[in-house]
Design a protein around this motif. Structure first.
Motif, short mmCIF file in Angstrom:
data_model
loop_
_atom_site.label_atom_id
_atom_site.label_comp_id
_atom_site.label_asym_id
_atom_site.label_seq_id
_atom_site.Cartn_x
_atom_site.Cartn_y
_atom_site.Cartn_z
N ALA A 4 -21.64 -75.25 -29.38
CA ALA A 4 -21.22 -73.93 -29.21
C ALA A 4 -20.68 -73.67 -28.02
CB ALA A 4 -22.41 -72.88 -29.58
N ALA A 5 -20.54 -74.63 -27.27
CA ALA A 5 -19.97 -74.36 -25.72
C ALA A 5 -18.36 -73.94 -25.83
CB ALA A 5 -20.22 -75.76 -24.93
N PRO A 6 -18.12 -73.00 -25.08
CA PRO A 6 -16.63 -72.51 -24.92
C PRO A 6 -15.90 -73.63 -24.11
CG PRO A 6 -18.17 -71.01 -23.62
CD PRO A 6 -18.83 -71.81 -24.39
N ALA A 7 -14.73 -73.62 -24.59
CA ALA A 7 -13.82 -74.65 -23.72
C ALA A 7 -13.60 -73.74 -22.27
CB ALA A 7 -12.58 -74.58 -24.39
N LYS A 8 -13.32 -74.51 -21.33
CA LYS A 8 -13.27 -74.08 -19.84
C LYS A 8 -11.56 -73.37 -20.02
CE LYS A 8 -11.92 -76.60 -16.35
NZ LYS A 8 -11.95 -77.17 -15.07
N PRO A 9 -11.49 -72.08 -19.63
CA PRO A 9 -10.44 -71.27 -19.51
C PRO A 9 -9.37 -71.98 -18.38
CG PRO A 9 -12.40 -69.77 -19.20
CD PRO A 9 -12.77 -71.28 -19.09
N THR A 10 -8.14 -71.35 -18.29
CA THR A 10 -7.26 -71.76 -17.30
C THR A 10 -7.56 -70.75 -16.04
OG1 THR A 10 -5.85 -72.85 -18.86
CG2 THR A 10 -4.85 -72.12 -16.49
N PHE A 11 -7.52 -71.21 -14.93
CA PHE A 11 -7.62 -70.22 -13.93
C PHE A 11 -6.44 -70.32 -12.80
CE2 PHE A 11 -11.99 -71.93 -14.75
CZ PHE A 11 -12.51 -70.48 -15.28
N ASP A 12 -6.41 -69.32 -12.12
CA ASP A 12 -5.24 -69.05 -11.10
C ASP A 12 -6.02 -68.44 -9.82
OD1 ASP A 12 -3.16 -68.92 -9.28
OD2 ASP A 12 -2.03 -67.55 -10.66
N PHE A 13 -6.51 -69.18 -9.13
CA PHE A 13 -7.11 -68.67 -7.74
C PHE A 13 -6.27 -67.95 -6.75
CE2 PHE A 13 -9.96 -71.94 -9.57
CZ PHE A 13 -10.90 -71.00 -10.09
N THR A 14 -5.02 -68.15 -6.99
CA THR A 14 -4.26 -67.27 -5.90
C THR A 14 -3.55 -65.84 -6.62
OG1 THR A 14 -1.98 -68.18 -6.79
CG2 THR A 14 -3.22 -69.54 -5.47
#
Length: 279
Positions: A129-139
Motif C-alpha cells: 500500500a506504500a505510495p510511490a515517491k513524488p517528484t520534488f523541486d526544491f528550488t
C-alpha cells in the motif's frame, strides 16, 4: 521535510484514498491547501507570489480524493510522502559537491540517515500500500538557490523541520485507536524535534521558537510555518500570568511561547509542502 496536523485534517476533509495514483495526486492536491496557501501567498513579495502560485497550480499534486475506512493506513501513507520529501532534500544536499562541508557535514549526514530510516520503516509498515515517491523541486522553479547557497539550504531545512514538528504533533489524538502506530509516530516526532533544534543552532538561532518569529535570514514565505506559535493560552490557562519567581532569571515574555509548541493545520502544512512537489 517532513510535513503532518496533516493526517487529521486530510482525513476529515476526505482526501486520503488515492495516494498511489499519480493522476489523482495531480488533480486534487490544490483543493485541500486553499486556506493555508492563501495565508502563505500573502506573505510573499508580489513577483514571487505570482511564481509560487503558478508553481502550486502546475504541481497540483494530490494525495487522495476521499477518506477510506482505514484512517491509520491513510496517515501512514501521507507520513511516508512527507518523509520522502525530507529524505531526498538531505540526500541531494550531501551529493552536491562543496555544499555541506566541515563539521556540519557530519550533522547533516546523520539527519539524512534518520530520514532514510523513517522512509524505510513507513514503507515496510505499509507494504504493497506504500505510495510511490513524488517528484520534488526544491528550488521551486529557480526561486531558491537551494543547493547552490548553503544558507538557503539551511533556511529551508529549518522551515521543513519546524513544520514537521508542529504537524506531527497534531496527530497524537488521531492515532489513539492504534497504540503501536501512535508510539512509532511519537518516536519519529521527538527525533524530528531534535533535528529542528540542531538546524536552528547551525543557523545561529535558539533551538526553540519565540513567538511567531521565523528567525533571521528566513524567507518571508516561510512565515506560515511560525504563525500561531505566539499562543499564550494553554488548556484554558493564560500562561502570561506566571512570572519568574525571586531568585530565578527572567527571560522576558518570549519565554512563555518558547515553553509550548503549537500544532499546525493540514492546510497550512500542505501549502508549504506542495510548493516543492511537482508530481
Amino acid at each position: 521535510m517532513n510535513i503532518l496536523k496533516f493526517i487529521e485534517s486530510f482525513t476529515n476533509e476526505g482526501m486520503l484514498s488515492s495516494l498511489n495514483d499519480k493522476s489523482n495526486r495531480r488533480d486534487s492536491f490544490g483543493q485541500f491547501g486553499k486556506i493555508g496557501a492563501n495565508a502563505a501567498m500573502a506573505a510573499l513579495p508580489l513577483g514571487l507570489a505570482t511564481l509560487f502560485t503558478q508553481r502550486a497550480k502546475a504541481a497540483n499534486t494530490a494525495y487522495a480524493t476521499a477518506a477510506t475506512a482505514d484512517s491509520v493506513t491513510d496517515a501512514l501513507k501521507l507520513a511516508l510522502v512527507l518523509e520522502y520529501l525530507e529524505d531526498e532534500f538531505y540526500a541531494t544536499a550531501l551529493s552536491t559537491n562543496g555544499l555541506v562541508t566541515g563539521s556540519d557535514r557530519t550533522i547533516i549526514a546523520q539527519i539524512s540517515q534518520h530520514e532514510n530510516a523513517h522512509v524505510a520503516f513507513l514503507k515496510n509498515a505499509l507494504g504493497a500500500a506504500a505510495p510511490a515517491k513524488p517528484t520534488f523541486d526544491f528550488t521551486v522553479g529557480g526561486a531558491f538557490d537551494t543547493f547552490g547557497d548553503y544558507q538557503t539550504f539551511l533556511a529551508l531545512a529549518q522551515a521543513f523541520e519546524d513544520t514537521g514538528v508542529r504537524a506531527y504533533k497534531g496527530q497524537a489524538g488521531n492515532l489513539l485507536s492504534n497504540g503501536d502506530v501512535l508510539t512509532a509516530a511519537l518516536q519519529i516526532h521527538s527525533v524530528e524535534a531534535r533535528h529542528a533544534s540542531q538546524i536552528r543552532r547551525l543557523r545561529g538561532l535558539k533551538g526553540w521558537i519565540t513567538g511567531n518569529t521565523r528567525g533571521a535570514g528566513m524567507p518571508e514565505q516561510t512565515q506560515a510555518v511560525y504563525d500561531g506559535e505566539q499562543n499564550t493560552n494553554q488548556a484554558g490557562i493564560d500562561i502570561t500570568r506566571y512570572t519568574a519567581t525571586s531568585g530565578n532569571p527572567a527571560f522576558g515574555s518570549g519565554s512563555y511561547t518558547e515553553s509550548f509548541d503549537e500544532p499546525i493545520t493540514g492546510q497550512v502544512a500542505n501549502s508549504i509542502a506542495g510548493l516543492f512537489i511537482v508530481s
